[in-house]
Design a protein around this motif. Structure first.
Motif, PDB file in Angstrom:
ATOM      1  N   SER A  69     -32.073  24.771-132.656  1.00  0.00           N
ATOM      2  CA  SER A  69     -31.081  24.395-131.679  1.00  0.00           C
ATOM      3  C   SER A  69     -29.732  23.813-131.882  1.00  0.00           C
ATOM      4  O   SER A  69     -29.109  24.007-131.888  1.00  0.00           O
ATOM      5  CB  SER A  69     -31.882  22.661-131.781  1.00  0.00           C
ATOM      6  N   GLY A  70     -28.859  22.763-130.332  1.00  0.00           N
ATOM      7  CA  GLY A  70     -28.341  22.715-129.760  1.00  0.00           C
ATOM      8  C   GLY A  70     -27.512  21.722-130.082  1.00  0.00           C
ATOM      9  O   GLY A  70     -28.587  20.691-130.409  1.00  0.00           O
ATOM     10  N   LYS A  92     -22.482  20.325-117.661  1.00  0.00           N
ATOM     11  CA  LYS A  92     -23.490  21.184-117.478  1.00  0.00           C
ATOM     12  C   LYS A  92     -22.848  22.300-116.179  1.00  0.00           C
ATOM     13  O   LYS A  92     -23.375  21.679-115.033  1.00  0.00           O
ATOM     14  CB  LYS A  92     -25.165  21.300-116.917  1.00  0.00           C
ATOM     15  N   ALA A 313     -21.883  26.124-125.430  1.00  0.00           N
ATOM     16  CA  ALA A 313     -24.067  26.758-125.901  1.00  0.00           C
ATOM     17  C   ALA A 313     -23.891  27.538-124.948  1.00  0.00           C
ATOM     18  O   ALA A 313     -23.794  27.383-123.842  1.00  0.00           O
ATOM     19  CB  ALA A 313     -24.199  25.653-125.864  1.00  0.00           C
ATOM     20  N   ALA A 315     -28.691  28.252-123.924  1.00  0.00           N
ATOM     21  CA  ALA A 315     -29.188  27.362-124.035  1.00  0.00           C
ATOM     22  C   ALA A 315     -30.669  27.852-123.894  1.00  0.00           C
ATOM     23  O   ALA A 315     -30.839  28.167-122.664  1.00  0.00           O
ATOM     24  CB  ALA A 315     -29.222  26.192-123.872  1.00  0.00           C
ATOM     25  N   GLU A 327     -34.902  21.468-125.432  1.00  0.00           N
ATOM     26  CA  GLU A 327     -33.595  22.784-125.405  1.00  0.00           C
ATOM     27  C   GLU A 327     -33.462  22.682-126.472  1.00  0.00           C
ATOM     28  O   GLU A 327     -32.376  22.150-127.337  1.00  0.00           O
ATOM     29  CB  GLU A 327     -32.605  22.105-124.418  1.00  0.00           C
ATOM     30  N   ARG A 329     -30.258  25.284-128.239  1.00  0.00           N
ATOM     31  CA  ARG A 329     -28.715  25.345-128.191  1.00  0.00           C
ATOM     32  C   ARG A 329     -28.235  25.942-129.380  1.00  0.00           C
ATOM     33  O   ARG A 329     -27.899  26.211-130.427  1.00  0.00           O
ATOM     34  CB  ARG A 329     -28.412  24.153-127.881  1.00  0.00           C
TER      35      ARG A 329
END
Length: 379
Positions: A69-70, A92, A313, A315, A327, A329
Protein backbone atom coordinates in the motif's frame (compact mmCIF):
# COMPACT_ATOMS: atom_id res chain seq x y z
CA UNK A 1 -6.05 -12.65 2.17
CA UNK A 2 -6.54 -11.58 5.74
CA UNK A 3 -4.50 -8.55 6.76
CA UNK A 4 -2.10 -10.50 8.94
CA UNK A 5 -1.29 -12.76 6.01
CA UNK A 6 -1.09 -9.64 3.91
CA UNK A 7 1.21 -8.16 6.47
CA UNK A 8 3.58 -10.89 5.55
CA UNK A 9 4.85 -10.87 2.03
CA UNK A 10 8.37 -10.42 0.96
CA UNK A 11 11.15 -11.46 -1.20
CA UNK A 12 14.70 -12.90 -1.00
CA UNK A 13 17.28 -13.84 -3.57
CA UNK A 14 19.51 -16.55 -4.99
CA UNK A 15 21.58 -17.11 -8.06
CA UNK A 16 22.58 -20.26 -9.78
CA UNK A 17 25.56 -20.66 -12.04
CA UNK A 18 25.37 -17.27 -13.69
CA UNK A 19 26.73 -14.09 -12.14
CA UNK A 20 24.19 -11.76 -10.61
CA UNK A 21 24.05 -8.24 -11.92
CA UNK A 22 21.85 -5.66 -10.30
CA UNK A 23 22.05 -2.63 -8.18
CA UNK A 24 18.94 -0.64 -8.36
CA UNK A 25 17.45 1.86 -6.06
CA UNK A 26 17.17 1.88 -2.47
CA UNK A 27 14.48 3.61 -0.62
CA UNK A 28 11.42 2.31 1.11
CA UNK A 29 8.80 -1.68 0.94
CA UNK A 30 5.34 -4.27 0.63
CA UNK A 31 5.67 -6.50 1.57
CA UNK A 32 6.78 -7.69 2.20
CA UNK A 33 8.75 -10.13 0.37
CA UNK A 34 8.20 -13.25 2.12
CA UNK A 35 10.19 -16.33 1.94
CA UNK A 36 8.86 -19.08 -0.27
CA UNK A 37 6.80 -21.90 1.07
CA UNK A 38 7.96 -25.46 1.15
CA UNK A 39 5.94 -28.15 -0.57
CA UNK A 40 5.35 -29.88 2.75
CA UNK A 41 4.11 -26.83 4.58
CA UNK A 42 1.82 -25.19 2.12
CA UNK A 43 1.57 -21.84 3.84
CA UNK A 44 5.02 -21.47 5.22
CA UNK A 45 6.39 -18.10 4.24
CA UNK A 46 9.64 -16.48 5.13
CA UNK A 47 9.52 -12.78 5.58
CA UNK A 48 12.54 -11.20 4.06
CA UNK A 49 13.40 -7.66 4.66
CA UNK A 50 12.34 -5.94 1.57
CA UNK A 51 9.11 -4.90 0.20
CA UNK A 52 6.98 -7.44 1.46
CA UNK A 53 10.52 -7.99 3.04
CA UNK A 54 13.23 -10.38 4.15
CA UNK A 55 12.27 -11.31 7.65
CA UNK A 56 12.97 -14.78 8.87
CA UNK A 57 10.73 -17.07 10.88
CA UNK A 58 11.53 -15.14 14.00
CA UNK A 59 10.36 -11.95 12.40
CA UNK A 60 7.20 -13.55 11.16
CA UNK A 61 6.39 -14.50 14.72
CA UNK A 62 5.98 -10.86 15.60
CA UNK A 63 3.15 -10.66 13.05
CA UNK A 64 2.99 -6.90 13.09
CA UNK A 65 4.36 -5.88 9.75
CA UNK A 66 2.64 -4.23 6.88
CA UNK A 67 1.46 -5.52 3.64
CA UNK A 68 0.99 -3.47 0.60
CA UNK A 69 0.00 0.00 0.00
CA UNK A 70 0.62 3.64 -0.30
CA UNK A 71 1.06 6.87 1.45
CA UNK A 72 -1.08 9.93 1.44
CA UNK A 73 -0.33 13.33 0.05
CA UNK A 74 0.14 14.83 3.45
CA UNK A 75 2.41 17.55 4.71
CA UNK A 76 5.76 16.00 5.69
CA UNK A 77 5.91 15.00 9.34
CA UNK A 78 8.34 13.32 11.65
CA UNK A 79 8.58 9.61 10.85
CA UNK A 80 6.83 8.59 14.09
CA UNK A 81 3.74 10.56 13.13
CA UNK A 82 3.75 9.88 9.43
CA UNK A 83 0.93 7.36 9.51
CA UNK A 84 -1.59 9.70 11.02
CA UNK A 85 -4.76 10.63 9.20
CA UNK A 86 -4.43 11.79 5.63
CA UNK A 87 -6.83 14.60 4.90
CA UNK A 88 -9.19 14.72 1.97
CA UNK A 89 -7.08 17.52 0.51
CA UNK A 90 -4.73 14.93 -1.01
CA UNK A 91 -4.13 16.39 -4.48
CA UNK A 92 -5.46 13.81 -6.94
CA UNK A 93 -4.15 15.18 -10.16
CA UNK A 94 -5.89 13.94 -13.30
CA UNK A 95 -2.69 13.31 -15.19
CA UNK A 96 -2.14 10.29 -17.35
CA UNK A 97 -1.00 7.39 -15.22
CA UNK A 98 0.33 5.79 -18.37
CA UNK A 99 2.57 8.72 -19.30
CA UNK A 100 3.96 9.04 -15.78
CA UNK A 101 4.66 5.32 -15.53
CA UNK A 102 6.28 5.15 -18.96
CA UNK A 103 8.60 8.00 -18.01
CA UNK A 104 9.52 6.21 -14.77
CA UNK A 105 10.06 3.00 -16.77
CA UNK A 106 12.67 4.67 -18.95
CA UNK A 107 14.47 6.08 -15.90
CA UNK A 108 14.39 2.76 -14.02
CA UNK A 109 15.72 0.79 -17.00
CA UNK A 110 18.75 3.11 -17.23
CA UNK A 111 19.78 2.72 -13.60
CA UNK A 112 23.07 0.85 -13.07
CA UNK A 113 23.14 -2.88 -12.43
CA UNK A 114 25.46 -4.60 -9.99
CA UNK A 115 26.65 -7.90 -8.58
CA UNK A 116 27.30 -9.32 -5.15
CA UNK A 117 27.15 -12.33 -2.85
CA UNK A 118 23.87 -11.18 -1.26
CA UNK A 119 20.85 -9.15 -2.21
CA UNK A 120 20.49 -6.83 0.78
CA UNK A 121 17.46 -4.79 1.79
CA UNK A 122 16.53 -2.53 4.68
CA UNK A 123 12.99 -1.34 5.35
CA UNK A 124 10.89 0.18 8.10
CA UNK A 125 7.35 -1.09 8.55
CA UNK A 126 4.70 0.95 10.31
CA UNK A 127 1.17 -0.18 11.13
CA UNK A 128 -1.69 1.60 12.89
CA UNK A 129 -3.86 -0.22 15.43
CA UNK A 130 -6.96 0.68 17.41
CA UNK A 131 -6.47 -0.11 21.09
CA UNK A 132 -8.69 -2.78 22.61
CA UNK A 133 -11.05 -1.31 25.22
CA UNK A 134 -9.80 2.27 24.77
CA UNK A 135 -10.44 5.24 22.52
CA UNK A 136 -6.99 5.88 21.08
CA UNK A 137 -4.65 4.55 18.42
CA UNK A 138 -1.02 3.46 18.37
CA UNK A 139 1.52 2.93 15.63
CA UNK A 140 3.84 -0.04 15.75
CA UNK A 141 7.23 0.26 14.03
CA UNK A 142 9.78 -2.39 13.08
CA UNK A 143 13.03 -2.27 11.15
CA UNK A 144 13.78 -5.22 8.89
CA UNK A 145 17.06 -6.10 7.24
CA UNK A 146 17.57 -9.08 4.98
CA UNK A 147 20.22 -10.88 2.98
CA UNK A 148 19.42 -13.35 0.20
CA UNK A 149 22.33 -15.36 -1.20
CA UNK A 150 23.20 -15.25 -4.85
CA UNK A 151 24.52 -18.82 -4.74
CA UNK A 152 22.52 -22.03 -4.71
CA UNK A 153 22.54 -23.79 -1.35
CA UNK A 154 23.14 -20.64 0.67
CA UNK A 155 21.11 -19.32 3.59
CA UNK A 156 18.59 -16.54 4.01
CA UNK A 157 19.43 -14.09 6.79
CA UNK A 158 17.04 -11.65 8.42
CA UNK A 159 17.31 -9.15 11.25
CA UNK A 160 14.28 -7.67 12.98
CA UNK A 161 14.40 -4.74 15.38
CA UNK A 162 11.14 -3.77 17.14
CA UNK A 163 11.15 0.02 17.48
CA UNK A 164 8.20 0.13 19.88
CA UNK A 165 4.58 1.22 19.63
CA UNK A 166 3.51 4.78 20.40
CA UNK A 167 0.38 6.94 20.29
CA UNK A 168 -0.17 8.47 16.87
CA UNK A 169 -1.43 11.99 17.62
CA UNK A 170 -1.35 14.39 20.57
CA UNK A 171 -4.94 13.39 21.38
CA UNK A 172 -3.96 9.71 21.30
CA UNK A 173 -1.02 10.41 23.61
CA UNK A 174 -3.29 12.25 26.04
CA UNK A 175 -5.70 9.31 26.14
CA UNK A 176 -2.80 6.90 26.59
CA UNK A 177 -1.49 8.90 29.56
CA UNK A 178 -4.97 9.07 31.07
CA UNK A 179 -5.01 5.28 30.86
CA UNK A 180 -1.85 5.19 32.99
CA UNK A 181 0.72 5.18 30.16
CA UNK A 182 0.70 1.38 29.86
CA UNK A 183 3.91 -0.17 28.55
CA UNK A 184 1.99 -3.13 27.11
CA UNK A 185 -0.97 -2.25 24.90
CA UNK A 186 -3.63 -4.70 23.65
CA UNK A 187 -4.66 -3.86 20.08
CA UNK A 188 -7.33 -5.05 17.66
CA UNK A 189 -6.08 -7.07 14.73
CA UNK A 190 -8.20 -7.35 11.56
CA UNK A 191 -9.32 -10.91 11.04
CA UNK A 192 -8.30 -12.08 14.50
CA UNK A 193 -10.77 -12.72 17.37
CA UNK A 194 -8.28 -11.90 20.12
CA UNK A 195 -6.22 -8.75 20.63
CA UNK A 196 -2.45 -8.68 20.18
CA UNK A 197 -0.17 -7.03 22.74
CA UNK A 198 2.34 -4.40 21.63
CA UNK A 199 5.21 -3.05 23.70
CA UNK A 200 6.06 0.63 23.81
CA UNK A 201 9.75 -0.16 24.44
CA UNK A 202 12.22 -0.64 21.59
CA UNK A 203 13.96 -3.99 21.77
CA UNK A 204 17.28 -5.37 20.64
CA UNK A 205 17.44 -6.61 17.07
CA UNK A 206 17.38 -10.37 16.65
CA UNK A 207 18.87 -12.19 13.69
CA UNK A 208 17.72 -15.45 12.18
CA UNK A 209 18.91 -17.58 9.28
CA UNK A 210 17.68 -20.67 7.48
CA UNK A 211 18.51 -22.67 4.36
CA UNK A 212 16.76 -21.91 1.10
CA UNK A 213 13.72 -24.06 0.41
CA UNK A 214 14.72 -26.90 -1.89
CA UNK A 215 18.19 -25.40 -1.80
CA UNK A 216 17.42 -22.68 -4.33
CA UNK A 217 14.05 -20.96 -3.74
CA UNK A 218 14.55 -17.39 -2.63
CA UNK A 219 11.31 -15.54 -3.16
CA UNK A 220 7.55 -15.80 -3.33
CA UNK A 221 6.38 -14.16 -6.56
CA UNK A 222 2.97 -15.74 -6.93
CA UNK A 223 4.88 -18.99 -6.56
CA UNK A 224 8.26 -20.06 -5.20
CA UNK A 225 11.03 -18.82 -7.47
CA UNK A 226 14.81 -19.04 -7.65
CA UNK A 227 17.31 -16.27 -8.25
CA UNK A 228 17.78 -17.69 -11.71
CA UNK A 229 14.04 -17.29 -12.31
CA UNK A 230 14.22 -13.67 -11.19
CA UNK A 231 17.25 -12.89 -13.31
CA UNK A 232 15.54 -14.47 -16.28
CA UNK A 233 12.24 -12.60 -16.08
CA UNK A 234 11.23 -11.10 -19.43
CA UNK A 235 11.92 -7.42 -20.04
CA UNK A 236 8.92 -7.19 -22.38
CA UNK A 237 5.89 -5.95 -20.37
CA UNK A 238 3.39 -8.21 -22.14
CA UNK A 239 5.54 -11.28 -21.55
CA UNK A 240 6.18 -10.26 -17.95
CA UNK A 241 2.43 -9.90 -17.39
CA UNK A 242 1.82 -13.35 -18.86
CA UNK A 243 4.53 -14.83 -16.63
CA UNK A 244 3.00 -13.34 -13.48
CA UNK A 245 -0.55 -14.35 -14.43
CA UNK A 246 0.42 -18.02 -14.62
CA UNK A 247 0.08 -18.12 -10.83
CA UNK A 248 -3.15 -16.08 -10.63
CA UNK A 249 -6.20 -18.03 -9.45
CA UNK A 250 -8.66 -15.26 -8.59
CA UNK A 251 -7.46 -14.63 -5.06
CA UNK A 252 -4.61 -12.91 -3.28
CA UNK A 253 -1.02 -14.04 -3.05
CA UNK A 254 -1.90 -16.42 -0.22
CA UNK A 255 -3.84 -19.59 -1.03
CA UNK A 256 -7.13 -18.67 0.60
CA UNK A 257 -10.52 -17.47 -0.52
CA UNK A 258 -9.74 -13.74 -0.42
CA UNK A 259 -10.87 -12.52 -3.83
CA UNK A 260 -8.49 -10.32 -5.81
CA UNK A 261 -8.81 -8.96 -9.32
CA UNK A 262 -6.14 -9.68 -11.91
CA UNK A 263 -5.22 -5.98 -11.99
CA UNK A 264 -4.74 -5.89 -8.21
CA UNK A 265 -2.63 -9.06 -8.42
CA UNK A 266 -0.42 -7.58 -11.12
CA UNK A 267 -0.19 -4.28 -9.26
CA UNK A 268 0.99 -5.97 -6.04
CA UNK A 269 3.57 -8.18 -7.73
CA UNK A 270 4.69 -5.42 -10.08
CA UNK A 271 5.18 -3.04 -7.15
CA UNK A 272 7.45 -5.58 -5.48
CA UNK A 273 9.54 -5.91 -8.64
CA UNK A 274 9.95 -2.13 -8.67
CA UNK A 275 10.72 -1.49 -5.02
CA UNK A 276 13.05 -4.19 -3.78
CA UNK A 277 13.36 -7.41 -5.73
CA UNK A 278 16.69 -8.59 -7.21
CA UNK A 279 15.74 -8.14 -10.86
CA UNK A 280 17.54 -6.36 -13.67
CA UNK A 281 16.94 -2.67 -14.37
CA UNK A 282 15.28 -3.69 -17.65
CA UNK A 283 12.76 -5.91 -15.82
CA UNK A 284 12.09 -3.11 -13.37
CA UNK A 285 11.34 -0.86 -16.34
CA UNK A 286 9.07 -3.56 -17.78
CA UNK A 287 7.16 -3.69 -14.48
CA UNK A 288 6.47 0.04 -14.75
CA UNK A 289 5.28 -0.42 -18.35
CA UNK A 290 3.05 -3.31 -17.32
CA UNK A 291 1.41 -1.13 -14.66
CA UNK A 292 0.95 1.62 -17.27
CA UNK A 293 -1.32 -0.72 -19.24
CA UNK A 294 -3.66 -1.45 -16.31
CA UNK A 295 -7.01 0.33 -16.67
CA UNK A 296 -7.62 0.67 -12.92
CA UNK A 297 -4.47 2.57 -11.94
CA UNK A 298 -4.74 6.17 -10.67
CA UNK A 299 -1.98 8.75 -10.24
CA UNK A 300 -1.43 10.92 -7.16
CA UNK A 301 1.29 13.56 -7.25
CA UNK A 302 3.19 15.26 -4.41
CA UNK A 303 2.95 12.35 -1.99
CA UNK A 304 5.07 12.21 1.16
CA UNK A 305 6.00 8.78 2.48
CA UNK A 306 6.46 7.79 6.12
CA UNK A 307 10.15 8.73 5.94
CA UNK A 308 9.31 12.25 4.79
CA UNK A 309 10.41 11.65 1.19
CA UNK A 310 8.52 13.29 -1.64
CA UNK A 311 7.35 11.22 -4.58
CA UNK A 312 4.60 10.27 -6.99
CA UNK A 313 2.15 7.46 -6.30
CA UNK A 314 0.19 5.12 -8.50
CA UNK A 315 -2.67 3.29 -6.84
CA UNK A 316 -5.47 0.79 -7.15
CA UNK A 317 -8.56 0.42 -4.95
CA UNK A 318 -10.05 -2.84 -3.76
CA UNK A 319 -12.61 -4.04 -1.26
CA UNK A 320 -11.22 -6.18 1.56
CA UNK A 321 -13.04 -8.44 3.96
CA UNK A 322 -11.71 -6.92 7.18
CA UNK A 323 -10.79 -3.35 6.29
CA UNK A 324 -13.39 -2.10 3.81
CA UNK A 325 -12.23 -0.26 0.71
CA UNK A 326 -8.46 0.13 0.68
CA UNK A 327 -6.24 2.04 -1.71
CA UNK A 328 -2.89 0.37 -2.30
CA UNK A 329 -0.17 2.76 -3.38
CA UNK A 330 3.28 2.43 -4.88
CA UNK A 331 5.34 5.55 -4.24
CA UNK A 332 8.36 6.25 -6.40
CA UNK A 333 10.78 8.99 -7.32
CA UNK A 334 9.62 10.17 -10.73
CA UNK A 335 13.02 11.70 -11.53
CA UNK A 336 14.94 8.43 -11.11
CA UNK A 337 12.33 5.66 -11.35
CA UNK A 338 13.42 4.44 -7.91
CA UNK A 339 10.78 2.81 -5.71
CA UNK A 340 10.34 4.40 -2.31
CA UNK A 341 7.41 2.83 -0.50
CA UNK A 342 4.28 0.73 -0.48
CA UNK A 343 1.41 1.91 1.70
CA UNK A 344 -2.29 1.26 2.30
CA UNK A 345 -4.89 3.98 2.73
CA UNK A 346 -8.34 3.32 4.17
CA UNK A 347 -10.85 4.83 1.74
CA UNK A 348 -14.02 3.43 3.35
CA UNK A 349 -12.98 1.84 6.66
CA UNK A 350 -15.02 -1.13 7.82
CA UNK A 351 -14.83 -3.92 10.38
CA UNK A 352 -12.02 -3.51 12.89
CA UNK A 353 -10.74 -0.59 10.83
CA UNK A 354 -13.99 1.33 11.30
CA UNK A 355 -12.31 3.15 14.21
CA UNK A 356 -10.17 5.02 11.68
CA UNK A 357 -11.20 7.98 9.58
CA UNK A 358 -11.34 7.77 5.78
CA UNK A 359 -7.96 8.77 4.37
CA UNK A 360 -5.94 7.16 7.16
CA UNK A 361 -2.67 5.57 6.06
CA UNK A 362 -3.13 2.25 7.79
CA UNK A 363 0.15 0.57 6.91
CA UNK A 364 3.45 1.61 5.39
CA UNK A 365 6.65 -0.02 4.27
CA UNK A 366 9.49 2.31 3.45
CA UNK A 367 12.43 0.74 1.61
CA UNK A 368 15.64 2.40 2.74
CA UNK A 369 18.15 0.18 0.94
CA UNK A 370 17.96 -2.45 -1.80
CA UNK A 371 20.99 -3.67 -3.68
CA UNK A 372 23.86 -6.11 -3.94
CA UNK A 373 26.59 -6.53 -1.34
CA UNK A 374 29.50 -8.84 -0.65
CA UNK A 375 29.28 -8.24 3.10
CA UNK A 376 28.16 -11.33 4.97
CA UNK A 377 25.55 -10.80 7.71
CA UNK A 378 26.67 -11.52 11.26
CA UNK A 379 24.59 -13.56 13.70
Amino acid sequence: MNPIDELRAARPAHLGDTPVDERTRAAELSYAMSRPRSARRKRRTVRPVWGFSLVGAAAAATAVAVVVSGTGGTTPRAPDAALATVTSSTPKVKLSARDILLTAAAKAARRPAGTGAYWHTVSVQRTLFAVEGADYRVMDQQRYEGWAPSAIGGEMWASTKPLGARPVTAADEKAWKQAGSPAEIPVKVPGKPRPMTLSTSPRKAFTDHSPLIDGDKVLWLGRNVTMKDLRGLPSDPAKLKAWLLRSYEGHGTESNGYAMTADAWLFNLGSGLITDMPVTPQVRGAAFRMLADLDTVDVIENVTDAEGRQGTAVAVKSHTKYSGVVETRLIFDQATGRGLANESVLVKPDGVQSAFEPGTVWSSQAVLEAGWTDSKPSS
